[in-house]
Design a protein around this motif. Structure first.
Motif, PDB file in Angstrom:
ATOM      1  N   TYR A 172       0.841  -1.211   0.000  1.00  0.00           N
ATOM      2  CA  TYR A 172       0.000   0.000   0.000  1.00  0.00           C
ATOM      3  C   TYR A 172       0.873   1.258   0.000  1.00  0.00           C
ATOM      4  CZ  TYR A 172      -3.441   3.414   1.591  1.00  0.00           C
ATOM      5  OH  TYR A 172      -4.237   4.523   1.683  1.00  0.00           O
ATOM      6  N   ILE A 173       1.870   1.247   0.892  1.00  0.00           N
ATOM      7  CA  ILE A 173       2.739   2.436   0.980  1.00  0.00           C
ATOM      8  C   ILE A 173       3.511   2.625  -0.327  1.00  0.00           C
ATOM      9  CG2 ILE A 173       4.738   3.420   2.170  1.00  0.00           C
ATOM     10  CD1 ILE A 173       3.804   1.951   4.695  1.00  0.00           C
ATOM     11  N   TRP A 174       3.953   1.526  -0.883  1.00  0.00           N
ATOM     12  CA  TRP A 174       4.832   1.595  -2.056  1.00  0.00           C
ATOM     13  C   TRP A 174       4.072   1.912  -3.339  1.00  0.00           C
ATOM     14  CZ3 TRP A 174      10.091   1.338  -2.016  1.00  0.00           C
ATOM     15  CH2 TRP A 174      10.739   1.141  -3.231  1.00  0.00           C
ATOM     16  N   PHE A 175       2.975   1.187  -3.570  1.00  0.00           N
ATOM     17  CA  PHE A 175       2.289   1.313  -4.861  1.00  0.00           C
ATOM     18  C   PHE A 175       1.077   2.245  -4.832  1.00  0.00           C
ATOM     19  CE2 PHE A 175       4.455  -2.789  -5.449  1.00  0.00           C
ATOM     20  CZ  PHE A 175       5.128  -2.504  -6.632  1.00  0.00           C
ATOM     21  N   ILE A 176       0.362   2.306  -3.718  1.00  0.00           N
ATOM     22  CA  ILE A 176      -0.849   3.146  -3.689  1.00  0.00           C
ATOM     23  C   ILE A 176      -0.472   4.560  -3.272  1.00  0.00           C
ATOM     24  CG2 ILE A 176      -3.220   3.363  -2.824  1.00  0.00           C
ATOM     25  CD1 ILE A 176      -2.767   0.723  -4.320  1.00  0.00           C
ATOM     26  N   LEU A 177       0.257   4.687  -2.173  1.00  0.00           N
ATOM     27  CA  LEU A 177       0.691   6.028  -1.764  1.00  0.00           C
ATOM     28  C   LEU A 177       1.865   6.503  -2.609  1.00  0.00           C
ATOM     29  CD1 LEU A 177       0.567   5.806   2.155  1.00  0.00           C
ATOM     30  CD2 LEU A 177      -1.204   6.606   0.597  1.00  0.00           C
ATOM     31  N   GLU A 178       2.465   5.581  -3.305  1.00  0.00           N
ATOM     32  CA  GLU A 178       3.656   5.844  -4.134  1.00  0.00           C
ATOM     33  C   GLU A 178       4.754   6.529  -3.346  1.00  0.00           C
ATOM     34  OE1 GLU A 178       2.907   7.481  -7.939  1.00  0.00           O
ATOM     35  OE2 GLU A 178       1.559   5.874  -8.510  1.00  0.00           O
ATOM     36  N   ASN A 179       4.862   6.111  -2.078  1.00  0.00           N
ATOM     37  CA  ASN A 179       5.926   6.647  -1.238  1.00  0.00           C
ATOM     38  C   ASN A 179       7.138   5.739  -1.356  1.00  0.00           C
ATOM     39  OD1 ASN A 179       7.638   7.544   0.703  1.00  0.00           O
ATOM     40  ND2 ASN A 179       6.120   7.631   2.346  1.00  0.00           N
ATOM     41  N   ARG A 180       8.068   6.118  -2.194  1.00  0.00           N
ATOM     42  CA  ARG A 180       9.274   5.288  -2.406  1.00  0.00           C
ATOM     43  C   ARG A 180      10.399   5.736  -1.489  1.00  0.00           C
ATOM     44  NH1 ARG A 180       7.617   3.192  -7.634  1.00  0.00           N
ATOM     45  NH2 ARG A 180       5.466   2.790  -7.069  1.00  0.00           N
ATOM     46  N   THR A 181      10.060   6.642  -0.572  1.00  0.00           N
ATOM     47  CA  THR A 181      11.138   7.152   0.289  1.00  0.00           C
ATOM     48  C   THR A 181      10.983   6.660   1.723  1.00  0.00           C
ATOM     49  OG1 THR A 181       9.865   9.126   0.822  1.00  0.00           O
ATOM     50  CG2 THR A 181      11.387   9.279  -1.045  1.00  0.00           C
ATOM     51  N   ILE A 182      10.118   5.645   1.919  1.00  0.00           N
ATOM     52  CA  ILE A 182       9.891   5.204   3.306  1.00  0.00           C
ATOM     53  C   ILE A 182      11.166   4.704   3.952  1.00  0.00           C
ATOM     54  CG2 ILE A 182       7.424   4.706   3.460  1.00  0.00           C
ATOM     55  CD1 ILE A 182       7.984   1.902   2.499  1.00  0.00           C
ATOM     56  N   TYR A 183      12.096   4.273   3.140  1.00  0.00           N
ATOM     57  CA  TYR A 183      13.347   3.800   3.725  1.00  0.00           C
ATOM     58  C   TYR A 183      14.511   4.720   3.351  1.00  0.00           C
ATOM     59  CZ  TYR A 183      12.624  -0.541   6.209  1.00  0.00           C
ATOM     60  OH  TYR A 183      12.312  -1.472   7.156  1.00  0.00           O
ATOM     61  N   ALA A 184      14.170   5.986   3.039  1.00  0.00           N
ATOM     62  CA  ALA A 184      15.224   6.882   2.590  1.00  0.00           C
ATOM     63  C   ALA A 184      16.230   7.177   3.697  1.00  0.00           C
ATOM     64  CB  ALA A 184      14.627   8.182   2.073  1.00  0.00           C
ATOM     65  N   ASP A 185      15.788   7.169   4.925  1.00  0.00           N
ATOM     66  CA  ASP A 185      16.763   7.400   5.987  1.00  0.00           C
ATOM     67  C   ASP A 185      16.740   6.252   6.991  1.00  0.00           C
ATOM     68  OD1 ASP A 185      15.319   8.546   8.690  1.00  0.00           O
ATOM     69  OD2 ASP A 185      14.174   8.931   6.871  1.00  0.00           O
TER      70      ASP A 185
END
Ligand code: SF4
Ligand code: SF4
Ligand code: SF4
Length: 309
Positions: A172-185
């Motif tokens: 959900y976070i990756w494909f629906i919210l398109e948040n690809r930075t959840i592991y940026a830090d």
């Protein structure tokens, strides 16, 4: 009987060294592939800790042998959680594995899952669960080492639900919210690991008290066996009962923390191929006839004999 004395032999030393060398080989492979010296230390440390535990587990006087496993479990479990997890900022939990998979990263959680929980079980079965897991490291402190009750039929399905919920959250976070930075830090990984670990401990202790069973969390809630059970079926290392020595006293079954019906496997001329076996070696330690051992073979059986209602 020699059970109250140390039992150091050429075989116990060689087995422990061979086990360590498997990890040293992985250390060298990852170091040569990446040039990252951390891998030499990491796999060297884990292999050495496991080899020490294995040596003690096979050499100490019988009543102290479980210490070998506990020492390895604490050395490896606390190292992975505190050093690799919190200090180096690697979320080695299932969600970390899914996220790294989506990122196409083959290090940290993906490497950990492939070695400990997907490919590794073909060699050392579900040994991770007794010898290295930081969740069980704490749950094993509870007083119910042998289960008071039979396993509850179908409750283990929660493990599968948990697995797919974890995947769905990441998806959900990756494909629906398109948040690809959840592991940026790295801080995000540490937060995720901290919250996940606290939840695991809380639920694990709660279920342990409710069922009076140290391993209730492992049997019903933890999603990791969903992966382990696929490959551990083919494990080279499995428990085996020597029919000639066994007197059917039933102590191994009564003390098995995973409610495995060992004697049914013995009577069927099979090794203990249950995917619930965590290679804890309790059955070896309690057998009065030294009829139980870990053997290394290539075989396959697709039968689950569990004490269940
Ligand atoms: S089932 Fe889960 S919590 Fe239990 S020992 Fe295995 S990985 Fe750890
Ligand atoms: S504890 Fe040993 S002797 Fe007793 S039933 Fe199990 S294998 Fe046989
Ligand atoms: S069969 Fe033996 S090694 Fe496997 S879980 Fe039961 S007691 Fe532990």
């Amino acid at each position: 009987m020699g059970q109250d004395k140390w039992a150091v032999s050429f075989k116990t030393i060689i087995s422990s060294l061979l086990f360590a060398f498997v990890f040293y080989a992985v250390a060298l492979w990852r170091y040569l592939a990446t040039g990252y010296i951390f891998y030499l230390f990491n796999f060297g440390y884990i292999g050495t800790a496991l080899a020490i535990g294995l040596f003690l587990n096979t050499s100490l006087p019988k009543k102290y042998r479980s210490w070998g496993r506990r020492i390895a479990q604490i050395l490896v479990g606390s190292y992975l959680l505190i050093y690799v997890g919190f200090i180096l900022g690697e979320n080695l939990q299932l969600e970390g594995f899914f996220i790294y998979l989506l990122m196409g990263v083959f290090q940290g959680a993906t490497l950990h899952f492939f070695i400990a929980k997907i490919i590794g079980p073909v060699l050392f079965n579900r040994g991770w669960c007794s010898w290295a897991c930081w969740t069980a490291m704490v749950l094993d402190v509870l007083p119910w080492k042998k289960p008071v009750h039979k396993r509850v039929r179908y409750l283990g399905l929660i493990r599968y639900v948990h697995f797919f919920v974890s995947f769905a959250v990441v998806f959900y976070i990756w494909f629906i919210l398109e948040n690809r930075t959840i592991y940026a830090d790295k801080l995000m990984e540490v937060y995720w690991l901290a919250v996940g670990s606290v939840l695991y401990y809380a639920v694990g202790l709660f279920f342990g008290f409710i069922f009076k069973d140290n391993r209730a969390f492992c049997k019903y809630i933890c999603p990791v066996p969903v992966l382990q059970k696929i490959t551990s079926r083919y494990a080279v290392m499995k428990i085996e009962i020597n029919k000639e020595k066994c007197i059917d006293c039933g102590l191994c079954e009564k003390n098995c923390p995973m409610n495995i019906k060992l004697l049914e496997y013995k009577n069927a001329n099979k090794r203990i191929c249950s995917t619930e076996c965590i290679l804890c070696t309790t059955c070896i330690e309690v057998c009065p006839k030294s009829a139980v051992s870990i053997t290394n073979k290539i075989d396959f059986c697709n039968t689950e004999y569990l004490d269940i209602f």
